[in-house]
Design an enzyme around this catalytic site. Structure first.
Site, PDB file in Angstrom:
ATOM      1  N   SER A  19      26.638 -43.015 -18.962  1.00 42.70           N
ATOM      2  CA  SER A  19      25.189 -42.820 -18.830  1.00 42.70           C
ATOM      3  C   SER A  19      24.818 -43.161 -17.404  1.00 42.70           C
ATOM      4  O   SER A  19      25.593 -43.817 -16.683  1.00 42.70           O
ATOM      5  CB  SER A  19      24.462 -43.762 -19.806  1.00 42.70           C
ATOM      6  OG  SER A  19      23.081 -43.868 -19.508  1.00 42.70           O
ATOM      7  N   TYR A  71      22.716 -52.055 -23.651  1.00 41.24           N
ATOM      8  CA  TYR A  71      23.176 -50.677 -23.502  1.00 41.24           C
ATOM      9  C   TYR A  71      23.840 -50.494 -22.134  1.00 41.24           C
ATOM     10  O   TYR A  71      24.939 -49.928 -22.035  1.00 41.24           O
ATOM     11  CB  TYR A  71      21.982 -49.734 -23.648  1.00 41.24           C
ATOM     12  CG  TYR A  71      22.304 -48.272 -23.495  1.00 41.24           C
ATOM     13  CD1 TYR A  71      23.003 -47.584 -24.486  1.00 41.24           C
ATOM     14  CD2 TYR A  71      21.904 -47.557 -22.366  1.00 41.24           C
ATOM     15  CE1 TYR A  71      23.293 -46.233 -24.354  1.00 41.24           C
ATOM     16  CE2 TYR A  71      22.184 -46.204 -22.228  1.00 41.24           C
ATOM     17  CZ  TYR A  71      22.876 -45.548 -23.221  1.00 41.24           C
ATOM     18  OH  TYR A  71      23.167 -44.210 -23.096  1.00 41.24           O
TER      19      TYR A  71
END
Length: 267
Positions: free
Chosen positions: A154, A167
């Site tokens: 990501s 995350y």
């Protein structure tokens, strides 16, 4: 990409979103698919995961394209399920040429307010799960003397993000795994890379917005992140990037981060 015909790709988190788009992209190139997904709701993060119905619908769609698709319902935290799926794939299809480590979750929370269960779920699925899958696939690739692993990281694997520390930690971990595995596996003819998308138009995007009591569009407008005038990219954009990394066009690309951020990191 004729070189992908009759290859075998193992995709985690395959039932919907980026995993499904990537499985179908490979199927259209003539590759066979092993599609692995949890196929049931999870207590955390609380939005819908891929379902077993979606997984079996994917298998039917791949087979309609003239390739084989083996659906496996299992959790990437479950080594027994992973081992069984990898063994069944090799038994039925003979090899695994590409691993797309895609399964993952996302949720918001301030670091000091996260529960230990939330932290553990995030790291266990996004990071440990990728390692658990890879450690069963890598010996297959070593025996073949070739293979490609693509980890779905990501932009949060390249920068910090508020209310997403767990995350980001998991995705930075994937970045580290990518580079370390590239070093370890290069002598065996195995390439390892990561993709780093900005927000993607998937059920996860919808689920995160629902947890916030808003819409994906409102979140995109609030964050004002992408440099290009788009709120997010599409799952097919990620799929095309994975196809490239698996292809001969990327035969000398390893240990790299392919950024699909619509310019976010440049802002």
């Amino acid at each position: 990409m004729s070189e992908l015909r009759d290859q075998v790709v193992f995709v985690t988190g395959a039932a919907h979103g980026q995993g499904r788009a990537t499985a179908l992209a490979f199927a259209r190139e003539g590759a066979h698919v092993a599609a692995f997904d949890v196929g049931r709701p999870l207590a955390y993060p609380g939005y819908a995961m891929g379902s077993s119905d979606e997984l079996h619908a994917l298998a039917a769609e791949c087979e309609a394209l003239g390739v084989r698709c083996l659906p496996f319902v299992g959790d990437v935290r479950d080594d027994a399920a992973i081992t069984a799926a990898v063994e069944a794939t090799v038994g039925a299809l003979g090899r695994i040429d590409v691993l797309f480590n895609n399964a993952g979750i996302c949720a918001y929370g301030l670091a000091h307010e996260l529960t230990e269960d939330a932290w553990d779920a995030m790291l266990d699925i996004n990071l440990k799960g990728a390692w658990l899958v890879a450690r069963r696939v890598i010996p297959v690739m070593i025996a073949q003397r070739r293979g490609v692993i693509v980890n779905n990281s990501s932009i949060a694997g390249l920068r910090g993000m508020g209310r997403l520390s767990h995350y980001a930690a998991s995705k930075w971990g994937l970045t580290g795994l990518t580079k370390s595995w590239a070093i370890e596996l290069a002598p065996h003819g195995i390439r390892v890379n990561a993709v780093h998308p900005t927000g993607v138009n998937t059920p996860m995007n919808d689920g995160l917005a629902a947890l916030e009591g808003t819409t994906p569009q409102a979140i995109a407008e609030r964050s004002a992140g992408n440099l290009l005038p788009v709120p997010w990219i599409e799952p097919e954009d990620v799929a095309r990037a994975v196809l490239y990394l698996a292809s001969d066009a990327a035969r000398y690309v390893t240990g790299s981060s392919l950024v699909l951020d619509a310019g976010l990191l440049t802002r």
